[in-house]
Write a protein that holds these residues in place. Structure first.
Motif, PDB file in Angstrom:
ATOM      1  N   MET A 108      -6.192   6.975  -4.307  1.00 41.27           N
ATOM      2  CA  MET A 108      -7.463   6.304  -4.029  1.00 41.27           C
ATOM      3  C   MET A 108      -7.830   5.399  -5.199  1.00 41.27           C
ATOM      4  O   MET A 108      -7.694   5.780  -6.358  1.00 41.27           O
ATOM      5  CB  MET A 108      -8.565   7.352  -3.813  1.00 41.27           C
ATOM      6  CG  MET A 108      -9.923   6.778  -3.414  1.00 41.27           C
ATOM      7  SD  MET A 108     -11.205   8.074  -3.324  1.00 41.27           S
ATOM      8  CE  MET A 108     -10.584   9.089  -1.989  1.00 41.27           C
ATOM      9  N   PHE A 121      -2.356  11.759  -1.644  1.00 36.67           N
ATOM     10  CA  PHE A 121      -2.966  10.448  -1.393  1.00 36.67           C
ATOM     11  C   PHE A 121      -3.259   9.778  -2.725  1.00 36.67           C
ATOM     12  O   PHE A 121      -3.244  10.414  -3.784  1.00 36.67           O
ATOM     13  CB  PHE A 121      -4.264  10.586  -0.578  1.00 36.67           C
ATOM     14  CG  PHE A 121      -5.341  11.389  -1.259  1.00 36.67           C
ATOM     15  CD1 PHE A 121      -6.231  10.799  -2.144  1.00 36.67           C
ATOM     16  CD2 PHE A 121      -5.445  12.751  -1.028  1.00 36.67           C
ATOM     17  CE1 PHE A 121      -7.203  11.543  -2.784  1.00 36.67           C
ATOM     18  CE2 PHE A 121      -6.421  13.507  -1.669  1.00 36.67           C
ATOM     19  CZ  PHE A 121      -7.300  12.902  -2.545  1.00 36.67           C
ATOM     20  N   SER A 153      -5.750  -8.010   1.275  1.00 38.09           N
ATOM     21  CA  SER A 153      -5.528  -6.575   1.399  1.00 38.09           C
ATOM     22  C   SER A 153      -4.986  -6.077   0.057  1.00 38.09           C
ATOM     23  O   SER A 153      -4.761  -6.869  -0.867  1.00 38.09           O
ATOM     24  CB  SER A 153      -4.547  -6.266   2.533  1.00 38.09           C
ATOM     25  OG  SER A 153      -3.286  -6.863   2.277  1.00 38.09           O
ATOM     26  N   THR A 185       3.637   1.106  -0.677  1.00 36.04           N
ATOM     27  CA  THR A 185       2.733   1.748   0.274  1.00 36.04           C
ATOM     28  C   THR A 185       1.586   0.789   0.590  1.00 36.04           C
ATOM     29  O   THR A 185       0.857   0.362  -0.309  1.00 36.04           O
ATOM     30  CB  THR A 185       2.162   3.065  -0.296  1.00 36.04           C
ATOM     31  OG1 THR A 185       3.248   3.927  -0.650  1.00 36.04           O
ATOM     32  CG2 THR A 185       1.290   3.758   0.728  1.00 36.04           C
ATOM     33  N   GLU A 186       1.450   0.465   1.876  1.00 34.57           N
ATOM     34  CA  GLU A 186       0.415  -0.486   2.294  1.00 34.57           C
ATOM     35  C   GLU A 186      -0.610   0.120   3.245  1.00 34.57           C
ATOM     36  O   GLU A 186      -1.734  -0.363   3.321  1.00 34.57           O
ATOM     37  CB  GLU A 186       1.066  -1.701   2.960  1.00 34.57           C
ATOM     38  CG  GLU A 186       1.944  -2.505   2.025  1.00 34.57           C
ATOM     39  CD  GLU A 186       2.346  -3.844   2.630  1.00 34.57           C
ATOM     40  OE1 GLU A 186       1.451  -4.635   2.972  1.00 34.57           O
ATOM     41  OE2 GLU A 186       3.557  -4.092   2.766  1.00 34.57           O
ATOM     42  N   LYS A 187      -0.226   1.135   4.000  1.00 29.25           N
ATOM     43  CA  LYS A 187      -1.151   1.732   4.961  1.00 29.25           C
ATOM     44  C   LYS A 187      -2.347   2.313   4.226  1.00 29.25           C
ATOM     45  O   LYS A 187      -2.220   3.235   3.419  1.00 29.25           O
ATOM     46  CB  LYS A 187      -0.449   2.832   5.754  1.00 29.25           C
ATOM     47  CG  LYS A 187      -1.321   3.461   6.834  1.00 29.25           C
ATOM     48  CD  LYS A 187      -0.563   4.559   7.570  1.00 29.25           C
ATOM     49  CE  LYS A 187      -1.447   5.209   8.622  1.00 29.25           C
ATOM     50  NZ  LYS A 187      -0.732   6.301   9.337  1.00 29.25           N
ATOM     51  N   ALA A 188      -3.519   1.754   4.490  1.00 29.89           N
ATOM     52  CA  ALA A 188      -4.697   2.154   3.719  1.00 29.89           C
ATOM     53  C   ALA A 188      -5.948   2.139   4.579  1.00 29.89           C
ATOM     54  O   ALA A 188      -6.044   1.412   5.582  1.00 29.89           O
ATOM     55  CB  ALA A 188      -4.885   1.223   2.519  1.00 29.89           C
ATOM     56  N   LYS A 189      -6.911   2.937   4.162  1.00 26.23           N
ATOM     57  CA  LYS A 189      -8.232   2.961   4.780  1.00 26.23           C
ATOM     58  C   LYS A 189      -9.220   2.362   3.789  1.00 26.23           C
ATOM     59  O   LYS A 189      -9.233   2.746   2.609  1.00 26.23           O
ATOM     60  CB  LYS A 189      -8.629   4.395   5.122  1.00 26.23           C
ATOM     61  CG  LYS A 189     -10.015   4.512   5.757  1.00 26.23           C
ATOM     62  CD  LYS A 189     -10.360   5.953   6.079  1.00 26.23           C
ATOM     63  CE  LYS A 189     -11.747   6.066   6.688  1.00 26.23           C
ATOM     64  NZ  LYS A 189     -12.103   7.477   6.992  1.00 26.23           N
ATOM     65  N   ILE A 242     -10.362   2.211  -1.639  1.00 24.43           N
ATOM     66  CA  ILE A 242      -9.132   2.080  -0.858  1.00 24.43           C
ATOM     67  C   ILE A 242      -8.376   3.397  -0.930  1.00 24.43           C
ATOM     68  O   ILE A 242      -8.128   3.926  -2.019  1.00 24.43           O
ATOM     69  CB  ILE A 242      -8.248   0.943  -1.409  1.00 24.43           C
ATOM     70  CG1 ILE A 242      -9.083  -0.330  -1.599  1.00 24.43           C
ATOM     71  CG2 ILE A 242      -7.089   0.660  -0.476  1.00 24.43           C
ATOM     72  CD1 ILE A 242      -8.496  -1.293  -2.590  1.00 24.43           C
ATOM     73  N   LEU A 243      -8.025   3.930   0.235  1.00 21.39           N
ATOM     74  CA  LEU A 243      -7.319   5.204   0.315  1.00 21.39           C
ATOM     75  C   LEU A 243      -5.961   4.990   0.963  1.00 21.39           C
ATOM     76  O   LEU A 243      -5.864   4.560   2.107  1.00 21.39           O
ATOM     77  CB  LEU A 243      -8.140   6.213   1.129  1.00 21.39           C
ATOM     78  CG  LEU A 243      -7.516   7.586   1.359  1.00 21.39           C
ATOM     79  CD1 LEU A 243      -7.420   8.352   0.040  1.00 21.39           C
ATOM     80  CD2 LEU A 243      -8.308   8.382   2.381  1.00 21.39           C
ATOM     81  N   TRP A 244      -4.892   5.255   0.199  1.00 15.00           N
ATOM     82  CA  TRP A 244      -3.527   5.169   0.725  1.00 15.00           C
ATOM     83  C   TRP A 244      -3.018   6.581   1.009  1.00 15.00           C
ATOM     84  O   TRP A 244      -3.153   7.468   0.166  1.00 15.00           O
ATOM     85  CB  TRP A 244      -2.583   4.517  -0.290  1.00 15.00           C
ATOM     86  CG  TRP A 244      -2.851   3.082  -0.567  1.00 15.00           C
ATOM     87  CD1 TRP A 244      -2.376   2.004   0.114  1.00 15.00           C
ATOM     88  CD2 TRP A 244      -3.649   2.555  -1.639  1.00 15.00           C
ATOM     89  NE1 TRP A 244      -2.830   0.837  -0.451  1.00 15.00           N
ATOM     90  CE2 TRP A 244      -3.608   1.147  -1.530  1.00 15.00           C
ATOM     91  CE3 TRP A 244      -4.392   3.133  -2.664  1.00 15.00           C
ATOM     92  CZ2 TRP A 244      -4.285   0.314  -2.414  1.00 15.00           C
ATOM     93  CZ3 TRP A 244      -5.061   2.316  -3.539  1.00 15.00           C
ATOM     94  CH2 TRP A 244      -5.005   0.915  -3.417  1.00 15.00           C
ATOM     95  N   TYR A 245      -2.444   6.781   2.174  1.00 15.38           N
ATOM     96  CA  TYR A 245      -1.864   8.080   2.483  1.00 15.38           C
ATOM     97  C   TYR A 245      -0.564   7.877   3.261  1.00 15.38           C
ATOM     98  O   TYR A 245      -0.375   6.883   3.955  1.00 15.38           O
ATOM     99  CB  TYR A 245      -2.825   8.960   3.275  1.00 15.38           C
ATOM    100  CG  TYR A 245      -3.483   8.286   4.461  1.00 15.38           C
ATOM    101  CD1 TYR A 245      -2.884   8.295   5.717  1.00 15.38           C
ATOM    102  CD2 TYR A 245      -4.707   7.638   4.320  1.00 15.38           C
ATOM    103  CE1 TYR A 245      -3.479   7.684   6.803  1.00 15.38           C
ATOM    104  CE2 TYR A 245      -5.315   7.028   5.394  1.00 15.38           C
ATOM    105  CZ  TYR A 245      -4.697   7.057   6.636  1.00 15.38           C
ATOM    106  OH  TYR A 245      -5.291   6.434   7.708  1.00 15.38           O
TER     107      TYR A 245
END
Length: 432
Positions: free
Chosen positions: A234, A232, A117, A132-136, A146-149
């Protein structure tokens, strides 16, 4: 008593418990516990059918293994063997190569097998780190976006750097998602400076809510228009050696790519100037605007100028090869609350292969189109002319597009790659 409790824990829990204090660390290194875990996971390949002799052999092996080994021996053996097993599984997946892209066919599956990841660490001017780890994740043919928001970004003015890491669990478990609380390893991929972001970076575009700013290599920061704070982040990562860059570096040092060993050729007078292949992807989130492969690209010696080889992919003069883009160009983004699309921006993935099919120049980067200031000489098209440009230390990409109002679509009428002669000479051992 604690040893008995620890004996019921799995390997990941044991490693986590060992980080509490020195006493727990020594207890969690107990060879008896780890030998049991090792034996369950790596059972002997041959089965002894006689129950009595099998039990005798297991007990004697256990006694020898416990008394003759230093504390922590079986823990290390278990970890090394698990890592070797994962490496073998990943190597098996990346072995088949796609002939069009020159990249492994099963990159996505290999990344999943390794538990890979990505995370970003924002560091403020006082040295405090914000993780920040929460990503799409969005996987394409030759790259992953990879998109972190988050709703809790630190203040932009207080930030100094952003670091991008690949993260893998020390003990990947194929049956469940990697635990964020378990032991993991970081590999530094890139570091970006965020001081004076709006002045030092490239402004790509904006919609009603956000403004986009680009930092090389492949990073995009979206800022809220009203607050001028982060909405965000990216990142566009090309697959070429992404597994190595995401796993083989350290928390402070990036993985160094192995130098290419040039294969010399004294027979071909234009060695290194021909038989290139290009795989090009243009996309913006879930939409793919163009995906194509172009073969037999070449450059004549007379076309080498200003330190660059010129590889013409689509020519203005040959309108039969002009390419339409599917859909309206735009880059999609989202946060916990909002979604949007910034028009005239997209992600460009370039994979250029040499004459042997080996990746030669690869990148994935957000780019934008702008109205051309030059008068168009395209009499076959009645529409405005736009351009997209990209450049790094190894080469440049120049794209010319025409907007057709009648059909509401863009056409690529000119596409040229400029490759640095320095890179070509280092790759082929030539002297252009």
């Amino acid at each position: 008593m604690l040893i008995k409790i620890f004996s019921y824990l799995d390997a990941v829990s044991l490693l986590s418990v060992g980080c509490v204090n020195k006493h727990f660390y020594h207890l969690a290194n107990d060879n008896g516990i780890w030998l049991k875990i090792y034996s369950i996971c790596f059972q002997p390949k041959r089965t002894i059918w006689k129950m009595k002799s099998e039990q005798t052999e297991t007990v004697s092996l256990g006694c020898a293994a416990l008394h003759d080994r230093k504390p922590g021996y079986w823990k290390k053996e278990y970890i090394f063997k698990q890592i070797a097993a994962v490496k073998t599984r990943v190597m098996r997946l990346v072995k088949p190569v796609d002939p069009y892209t020159g990249l492994p066919c099963k990159n996505k599956e290999a990344m999943k097998a390794s538990g890979l990841s990505w995370m970003i660490v924002l560091k403020d001017k006082n040295g405090k780190e914000h993780v920040t780890e929460k990503a799409k994740l969005l996987f394409k043919d030759t790259s992953v976006t990879i998109l972190w928001y988050s709703t809790n970004w630190p203040c932009l003015d207080s930030l100094s750097t952003l670091k991008l890491f690949g993260v893998i669990p020390l003990l990947p478990d194929q049956s469940r998602a990697p635990s964020k609380n378990g032991p993991r390893r970081r590999s530094l991929i890139a570091e970006y400076h965020l001081a004076n972001l709006t002045e030092s970076s490239l402004a790509l575009g904006a919609d009603k809510l956000v403004q986009l700013f680009s930092l090389n290599p492949g990073l995009l920061v979206g800022l809220w228009k009203e607050k001028n704070e982060i909405a965000f982040v990216m990142a566009s990562l090309h697959y070429h050696q992404l597994l190595e860059r995401s796993t083989l570096g350290s928390a402070t040092v990036q993985y160094a790519l192995p130098p290419n060993k040039p294969v010399l050729d004294d027979v071909d007078p234009e060695y290194g100037l021909h038989d290139y292949s290009l795989h090009l992807d243009m996309h913006g989130g879930s939409c793919t605007y163009l995906c194509g492969t172009f073969k037999r690209l070449f450059c004549r010696k007379g076309d080498i100028a200003n330190g660059y080889l010129r590889l013409t992919v689509v020519s203005l003069k040959d309108n039969k090869k002009h390419l339409p883009l599917v859909g309206t160009l735009g880059l999609s983004w989202e946060t916990d609350v909002f979604k949007g699309n910034v028009k005239d921006c997209y992600v460009m993935d370039v994979t250029l292969l040499d004459e042997t099919g080996k990746p030669f120049w690869c990148f994935s980067a957000p780019v934008y189109i702008e109205l051309s200031s030059e008068a168009s000489s395209l009499y076959d098209y009645l529409g405005r002319t736009y351009t997209t440009d990209y450049a790094d230390s190894e080469g440049k990409v120049c794209v010319e597009l025409v907007w057709l109002e009648e059909t509401k679509e863009y056409f690529i009428v000119n596409l040229v790659l400029y490759i640095s002669t320095k890179k070509v000479n280092n790759w082929y051992g030539t002297n252009y």
